[in-house]
Motif scaffolding. Structure first.
Motif, PDB file in Angstrom:
ATOM      1  N   ALA A 139       0.833  -1.200   0.000  1.00  0.00           N
ATOM      2  CA  ALA A 139       0.000   0.000   0.000  1.00  0.00           C
ATOM      3  C   ALA A 139       0.871   1.255   0.000  1.00  0.00           C
ATOM      4  O   ALA A 139       0.623   2.202  -0.759  1.00  0.00           O
ATOM      5  CB  ALA A 139      -0.922  -0.010   1.216  1.00  0.00           C
ATOM      6  N   LEU A 140       1.915   1.253   0.831  1.00  0.00           N
ATOM      7  CA  LEU A 140       2.840   2.391   0.842  1.00  0.00           C
ATOM      8  C   LEU A 140       3.565   2.507  -0.498  1.00  0.00           C
ATOM      9  O   LEU A 140       3.778   3.622  -1.008  1.00  0.00           O
ATOM     10  CB  LEU A 140       3.854   2.210   1.974  1.00  0.00           C
ATOM     11  CG  LEU A 140       3.303   2.279   3.400  1.00  0.00           C
ATOM     12  CD1 LEU A 140       4.383   1.902   4.407  1.00  0.00           C
ATOM     13  CD2 LEU A 140       2.764   3.667   3.692  1.00  0.00           C
ATOM     14  N   THR A 141       3.936   1.364  -1.070  1.00  0.00           N
ATOM     15  CA  THR A 141       4.626   1.367  -2.362  1.00  0.00           C
ATOM     16  C   THR A 141       3.775   2.005  -3.442  1.00  0.00           C
ATOM     17  O   THR A 141       4.256   2.838  -4.232  1.00  0.00           O
ATOM     18  CB  THR A 141       4.989  -0.074  -2.771  1.00  0.00           C
ATOM     19  OG1 THR A 141       5.928  -0.602  -1.843  1.00  0.00           O
ATOM     20  CG2 THR A 141       5.585  -0.111  -4.164  1.00  0.00           C
ATOM     21  N   LEU A 142       2.509   1.642  -3.507  1.00  0.00           N
ATOM     22  CA  LEU A 142       1.631   2.161  -4.548  1.00  0.00           C
ATOM     23  C   LEU A 142       1.377   3.658  -4.378  1.00  0.00           C
ATOM     24  O   LEU A 142       1.440   4.416  -5.347  1.00  0.00           O
ATOM     25  CB  LEU A 142       0.299   1.399  -4.534  1.00  0.00           C
ATOM     26  CG  LEU A 142       0.361  -0.041  -5.030  1.00  0.00           C
ATOM     27  CD1 LEU A 142      -0.993  -0.723  -4.870  1.00  0.00           C
ATOM     28  CD2 LEU A 142       0.815  -0.103  -6.479  1.00  0.00           C
ATOM     29  N   VAL A 143       1.103   4.072  -3.158  1.00  0.00           N
ATOM     30  CA  VAL A 143       0.816   5.492  -2.925  1.00  0.00           C
ATOM     31  C   VAL A 143       2.041   6.343  -3.260  1.00  0.00           C
ATOM     32  O   VAL A 143       1.967   7.291  -4.059  1.00  0.00           O
ATOM     33  CB  VAL A 143       0.370   5.724  -1.466  1.00  0.00           C
ATOM     34  CG1 VAL A 143       0.271   7.218  -1.179  1.00  0.00           C
ATOM     35  CG2 VAL A 143      -0.960   5.043  -1.205  1.00  0.00           C
ATOM     36  N   VAL A 144       3.174   6.007  -2.668  1.00  0.00           N
ATOM     37  CA  VAL A 144       4.393   6.802  -2.888  1.00  0.00           C
ATOM     38  C   VAL A 144       4.870   6.659  -4.329  1.00  0.00           C
ATOM     39  O   VAL A 144       5.279   7.643  -4.967  1.00  0.00           O
ATOM     40  CB  VAL A 144       5.500   6.372  -1.906  1.00  0.00           C
ATOM     41  CG1 VAL A 144       6.798   7.122  -2.191  1.00  0.00           C
ATOM     42  CG2 VAL A 144       5.051   6.611  -0.474  1.00  0.00           C
ATOM     43  N   GLY A 145       4.828   5.442  -4.888  1.00  0.00           N
ATOM     44  CA  GLY A 145       5.309   5.208  -6.243  1.00  0.00           C
ATOM     45  C   GLY A 145       4.512   5.957  -7.289  1.00  0.00           C
ATOM     46  O   GLY A 145       5.087   6.550  -8.210  1.00  0.00           O
ATOM     47  N   VAL A 146       3.178   5.944  -7.161  1.00  0.00           N
ATOM     48  CA  VAL A 146       2.342   6.649  -8.135  1.00  0.00           C
ATOM     49  C   VAL A 146       2.543   8.160  -8.030  1.00  0.00           C
ATOM     50  O   VAL A 146       2.670   8.858  -9.037  1.00  0.00           O
ATOM     51  CB  VAL A 146       0.860   6.279  -7.940  1.00  0.00           C
ATOM     52  CG1 VAL A 146      -0.037   7.188  -8.770  1.00  0.00           C
ATOM     53  CG2 VAL A 146       0.624   4.817  -8.321  1.00  0.00           C
ATOM     54  N   VAL A 147       2.603   8.676  -6.808  1.00  0.00           N
ATOM     55  CA  VAL A 147       2.809  10.120  -6.630  1.00  0.00           C
ATOM     56  C   VAL A 147       4.151  10.547  -7.216  1.00  0.00           C
ATOM     57  O   VAL A 147       4.235  11.517  -7.999  1.00  0.00           O
ATOM     58  CB  VAL A 147       2.723  10.492  -5.133  1.00  0.00           C
ATOM     59  CG1 VAL A 147       3.172  11.941  -4.926  1.00  0.00           C
ATOM     60  CG2 VAL A 147       1.302  10.298  -4.621  1.00  0.00           C
ATOM     61  N   LEU A 148       5.225   9.852  -6.863  1.00  0.00           N
ATOM     62  CA  LEU A 148       6.541  10.209  -7.394  1.00  0.00           C
ATOM     63  C   LEU A 148       6.602  10.018  -8.904  1.00  0.00           C
ATOM     64  O   LEU A 148       7.217  10.821  -9.618  1.00  0.00           O
ATOM     65  CB  LEU A 148       7.624   9.361  -6.722  1.00  0.00           C
ATOM     66  CG  LEU A 148       7.939   9.691  -5.267  1.00  0.00           C
ATOM     67  CD1 LEU A 148       9.009   8.738  -4.730  1.00  0.00           C
ATOM     68  CD2 LEU A 148       8.418  11.135  -5.130  1.00  0.00           C
TER      69      LEU A 148
END
Length: 261
Positions: free
Chosen positions: A79-88
């Motif tokens: 979940a953290l990967t998807l949120v941070v990855g998509v934003v970045l």
């Protein structure tokens, strides 16, 4: 024009049938190769012995308890990967300065194997829940970033300029122009991210945890019981196959359906 129900139902059955056929074929090929190795010598336990050990683990309450622990860590890290990855990824795809600042760092993270993250997080955080969660996050993050950046950059600049010329807000451009283009690439990125992150999770639990699938695998490895070790390897492999074929495959087709319209 909406297709009649008589044509939608067979198409739906075909899609689900194809997915189940792919899962069945993948599992059958793994089992066949396993059994051939067992017949070739005495170094690999038979599939029956391995499944019997897995059944014993289930009867002892170890299977579901440790799998649930690993899944909680994995889902939080992803979940953290998807949120941070998509934003970045969106920021890097839309900003030349952000791309220049973060591309080399992302490529370095992409080149690092999951075992490196597992060892580093074990040294940083020691034994506990934070070690596997951070490992999942670091192992999966660069795959999401790279794919999202490419998807954002593939959106025609003229389309965005036209949208702004007609007074469409940045939020609406992001929602109706960029998000549909990123959706398919995000699902594709998740497929690679899950493989790397799941490997990282098991390694982190192997080196720096006292619970979970990775820890239980090491328990049997240290006991020199190959059937117990391979029983948990079987859990690891089947999880990846089911997630890829049953969940991510249909989601990716749904996310990219607009391309065929």
């Amino acid at each position: 024009m909406t297709a009649p129900a008589s044509t939608r139902v067979p198409a739906l059955l075909r899609r689900h049938g194809t997915g189940m056929l792919a899962v069945t074929a993948a599992v059958a090929s793994i089992f066949a190769a396993w059994q051939l190795l067992a017949l070739a010598g005495d170094r690999v336990p038979s599939l029956a012995d391995t499944v019997a050990r897995l059944a014993a683990e289930h009867a002892d309450g170890q299977l579901m308890a440790n799998f649930a622990v690993s899944m909680n860590r994995f889902l939080l890290g992803m979940a953290l990967t998807l949120v941070v990855g998509v934003v970045l990824g969106v920021v890097m795809g839309r900003s030349r300065w952000a791309e220049l600042a973060l591309t080399d760092l992302t490529m370095a993270a992409l080149a690092a194997p999951a075992v490196i993250w597992a060892l580093l997080t074990t040294m940083w955080f020691g034994f506990g829940w934070l070690t596997p969660v951070v490992t999942v996050f670091l192992a999966g993050l660069p795959f999401v970033i790279v794919n999202v950046v490419k998807a954002v950059q593939a959106v025609p600049g003229e389309l965005i300029l036209m949208s702004r010329a007609f007074g469409v807000s940045r939020a609406e451009v992001l929602r109706h122009v960029i998000a549909p283009a990123v959706a398919g690439s995000t699902v594709a990125a998740v497929r690679f991210s899950i493989m790397s992150a799941w490997n990282g999770l098991l390694l982190a639990e192997w080196f720096g945890s006292t619970s979970g699938v990775g820890w239980r695998s090491r328990y049997w490895y240290d006991a020199n019981q190959l059937d117990g070790f391979l029983a948990w390897v079987l859990v690891f492999v089947l999880f990846l196959i089911l997630v890829d074929q049953v969940i991510l495959g249909p989601v990716e087709r749904a996310a990219t359906r607009w391309r065929s319209l």
